[in-house]
Design an enzyme around this catalytic site. Structure first.
Site, PDB file in Angstrom:
ATOM      1  N   ARG A  23       0.873  -1.181   0.000  1.00 61.13           N
ATOM      2  CA  ARG A  23       0.000   0.000   0.000  1.00 61.13           C
ATOM      3  C   ARG A  23       0.902   1.220   0.000  1.00 61.13           C
ATOM      4  O   ARG A  23       1.490   1.567   1.028  1.00 61.13           O
ATOM      5  CB  ARG A  23      -0.908  -0.056   1.233  1.00 61.13           C
ATOM      6  CG  ARG A  23      -1.446   1.273   1.665  1.00 61.13           C
ATOM      7  CD  ARG A  23      -2.544   1.141   2.684  1.00 61.13           C
ATOM      8  NE  ARG A  23      -2.114   0.703   4.013  1.00 61.13           N
ATOM      9  CZ  ARG A  23      -1.392   1.396   4.869  1.00 61.13           C
ATOM     10  NH1 ARG A  23      -0.921   2.576   4.536  1.00 61.13           N
ATOM     11  NH2 ARG A  23      -1.104   0.921   6.067  1.00 61.13           N
ATOM     12  N   HIS A  75      -3.348   4.255   4.885  1.00 56.16           N
ATOM     13  CA  HIS A  75      -4.404   3.250   5.069  1.00 56.16           C
ATOM     14  C   HIS A  75      -5.744   3.821   4.603  1.00 56.16           C
ATOM     15  O   HIS A  75      -6.444   3.235   3.798  1.00 56.16           O
ATOM     16  CB  HIS A  75      -4.471   2.841   6.542  1.00 56.16           C
ATOM     17  CG  HIS A  75      -5.678   2.038   6.866  1.00 56.16           C
ATOM     18  ND1 HIS A  75      -5.849   0.740   6.425  1.00 56.16           N
ATOM     19  CD2 HIS A  75      -6.809   2.349   7.549  1.00 56.16           C
ATOM     20  CE1 HIS A  75      -7.030   0.288   6.833  1.00 56.16           C
ATOM     21  NE2 HIS A  75      -7.626   1.243   7.515  1.00 56.16           N
ATOM     22  N   TYR A 117       4.623   5.452  11.304  1.00 57.78           N
ATOM     23  CA  TYR A 117       4.981   4.061  11.630  1.00 57.78           C
ATOM     24  C   TYR A 117       5.824   3.339  10.578  1.00 57.78           C
ATOM     25  O   TYR A 117       6.168   2.189  10.767  1.00 57.78           O
ATOM     26  CB  TYR A 117       3.711   3.237  11.927  1.00 57.78           C
ATOM     27  CG  TYR A 117       2.667   3.255  10.831  1.00 57.78           C
ATOM     28  CD1 TYR A 117       2.775   2.428   9.728  1.00 57.78           C
ATOM     29  CD2 TYR A 117       1.561   4.114  10.910  1.00 57.78           C
ATOM     30  CE1 TYR A 117       1.816   2.444   8.725  1.00 57.78           C
ATOM     31  CE2 TYR A 117       0.594   4.147   9.899  1.00 57.78           C
ATOM     32  CZ  TYR A 117       0.735   3.307   8.824  1.00 57.78           C
ATOM     33  OH  TYR A 117      -0.211   3.327   7.823  1.00 57.78           O
TER      34      TYR A 117
HETATM   35  C1  LIG Z   1     -13.783  -6.623  12.665  1.00 54.18           C
HETATM   36  C2  LIG Z   1     -12.962  -5.360  12.539  1.00 54.18           C
HETATM   37  N1  LIG Z   1     -11.948  -5.125  13.394  1.00 54.18           N
HETATM   38  C3  LIG Z   1     -11.218  -3.996  13.300  1.00 54.18           C
HETATM   39  C4  LIG Z   1     -11.490  -3.079  12.306  1.00 54.18           C
HETATM   40  C5  LIG Z   1     -10.655  -1.790  12.211  1.00 54.18           C
HETATM   41  N2  LIG Z   1      -9.799  -1.869  11.015  1.00 54.18           N
HETATM   42  C6  LIG Z   1     -10.180  -1.306   9.850  1.00 54.18           C
HETATM   43  S1  LIG Z   1      -9.084  -1.576   8.616  1.00 54.18           S
HETATM   44  C7  LIG Z   1      -8.052  -2.403   9.654  1.00 54.18           C
HETATM   45  C8  LIG Z   1      -6.770  -3.003   9.108  1.00 54.18           C
HETATM   46  C9  LIG Z   1      -7.011  -3.947   7.979  1.00 54.18           C
HETATM   47  O1  LIG Z   1      -5.810  -4.380   7.416  1.00 54.18           O
HETATM   48  P1  LIG Z   1      -5.793  -5.388   6.221  1.00 54.18           P
HETATM   49  O2  LIG Z   1      -6.741  -6.498   6.431  1.00 54.18           O
HETATM   50  O3  LIG Z   1      -4.367  -5.745   6.018  1.00 54.18           O
HETATM   51  O4  LIG Z   1      -6.362  -4.566   4.977  1.00 54.18           O
HETATM   52  P2  LIG Z   1      -5.783  -3.240   4.317  1.00 54.18           P
HETATM   53  O5  LIG Z   1      -6.469  -2.089   4.996  1.00 54.18           O
HETATM   54  O6  LIG Z   1      -4.318  -3.238   4.513  1.00 54.18           O
HETATM   55  O7  LIG Z   1      -6.198  -3.309   2.885  1.00 54.18           O
HETATM   56  C10 LIG Z   1      -8.563  -2.480  10.949  1.00 54.18           C
HETATM   57  C11 LIG Z   1      -7.912  -3.132  12.088  1.00 54.18           C
HETATM   58  C12 LIG Z   1     -12.569  -3.359  11.447  1.00 54.18           C
HETATM   59  N3  LIG Z   1     -12.913  -2.529  10.451  1.00 54.18           N
HETATM   60  N4  LIG Z   1     -13.276  -4.503  11.561  1.00 54.18           N
END
Ligand SMILES: Cc1ncc(C[n+]2csc(CCOP(=O)(O)OP(=O)(O)O)c2C)c(N)n1
Ligand SMILES: [Mg+2]
Length: 391
Positions: free
Chosen positions: A286, A290, A299
């Protein structure tokens, strides 16, 4: 989340040429030269069969969506959207996998798969409407123009359960494994490295393997779950988790659109044919934040970002096409289309208008609720206090 004292470093996190996993499938090196890895040989024939038109489409898809993504990020910065999750850097993983699906397949995205939805026919303004807070879903997955694309989900991993349930339905209804490739259907579900630690994903994999769903679990490992690096989340490469559930699992260079296409094409064909679910881990990065609520400089280092910028999926494909003799006129045409989409997105966003704040109360409970009624009353009075010249 506090990282442990001594996080295990996994080679796959930042694949260097020498420490690279030998099972990695890649056709295009970072500089765009065609240099298949040993694991890519299995897919060589399929890639050799791609036409100049196919290759041009891959490049066009990636370039056009990047312009859209940058425009949407700008629109959020200018107050036009509540939030934007950039897909910048992940275009090859998404374009390759989406172009590998057949029209009858079913797509379950997470929240960053802008080009996947576009390729399937969803109007990009429908994503904009969600991120502006105007829509509680975005589009109708049953509308034929949306190419069986289900709506975004922000609840990490939940879409894997939806996809597996849908895949079980396809099995029960005899809509896969009939031997007719034109009719058999499959499901592809997108999720991230962070979501891969979510219980839902593991439950989905258990049921998928048990029921032999016609399903591809497509993991985009973009190295970060907001501020948590993948090395903190897993002591082993993520594609191996699929193997633990009995699914053939493949590691692919997610910044190589050819590899992403070939691996997904084969996995979907096998799933559709009734051979059961498959898992793919697409190694990507990415390059953006985020979301627009995030500041990645807090970070991660600029050195790390720079090292992935050198593996940019679009620059890689451009170099490959140039070496094959693509004309300047072609690139200019793609750039013009990208600019047109960006301009159109801005114009249509500006024309969307706002949301009546009152509508936020309509979707909390299905029935009237005294607390909601009270808050609704409070807001009405608050807004009324500005009327008649109050500053
Ligand atoms: C069940 C749940 N827990 C926590 C979150 C908060 N949250 C949103 S995005 C994220 C990180 C996701 O990372 P990843 O799966 O690697 O996807 P990326 O954003 O990197 O595409 C978190 C912890 C959420 N949306 N849903
Ligand atoms: Mg991630």
């Amino acid at each position: 989340m506090t990282p442990p004292e001594d996080p295990v470093t996994i080679d796959a996190v930042a694949p260097a040429a020498e420490g690279e996993d030998p099972t990695l499938v890649r056709f295009l090196a970072a500089d765009g030269t065609f240099a298949p890895t040993p694991a890519a040989e299995r897919y060589r024939q399929a890639v050799d069969g791609l036409s100049d038109g196919d290759l041009a489409t891959f490049y066009r898809d990636m370039t056009v969506i990047r312009a859209f993504d940058v425009q949407a990020t700008n629109l959020q910065r200018q107050g036009q959207l509540a939030l934007w999750p950039p897909s910048y850097g992940q275009e090859a993983a998404q374009v390759g996998s989406a172009r590998a699906a057949r029209p009858q397949d079913h797509i379950f995205p997470s929240y960053r798969e802008h080009v996947v939805t576009k390729i399937r026919g969803v109007d990009p303004i429908d994503i904009i409407r969600v991120m502006r807070g105007l829509s509680h879903g975005g589009w109708d997955p049953t509308d034929p123009k949306n190419g069986n694309t289900h709506i975004y989900t922000l609840v990490l991993g939940s879409q894997t359960l939806h996809a597996t349930g849908f895949g079980m339905g396809l099995v029960f209804d005899g809509r896969c494994g009939t031997g007719d490739p034109a009719r058999d259907e499959a499901v592809i579900v997108y999720y991230g490295d962070g979501a891969s630690s979510q219980g839902d994903v593991h439950e989905a994999m258990v049921f998928a393997a048990s029921y032999r769903t016609p399903e591809v679990f497509f993991l985009q490992n973009n190295q970060w779950a907001i501020s948590v690096p993948v090395s903190t989340q897993s002591r082993s490469p993520l594609y191996k988790r699929g193997e633990g559930y009995g699914m053939p699992s493949t590691l692919v260079d997610g910044n190589d659109v050819l590899a992403s296409w070939a691996v997904t094409r084969a996995a979907l064909d096998e799933a559709r044919a009734g051979e059961g679910p498959r898992a793919i881990e697409a190694m990507t990065y990415r390059l953006g934040a985020h979301t627009t609520s995030d500041d990645p400089t807090k970070y991660r280092t600029s050195d790390e970002e720079e090292s992935w910028r050198r593996r940019d999926p679009i620059a890689r494909m451009r170099a490959f096409l140039l070496a094959r003799g693509a004309s300047e006129a072609f690139f200019a045409d793609v750039d013009a289309e990208a600019q047109a989409l960006a301009d159109d997105t801005r114009a249509r966003t500006n024309a969307l208008g706002g949301l009546e704040a009152d509508t936020m109360f309509a979707h909390v409970y299905s029935e009237a609720h005294p607390l909601i009624a009270e808050q609704r009353r409070w807001l009405a009075e608050y807004e009324a206090s500005f009327e008649g010249g109050a500053s």
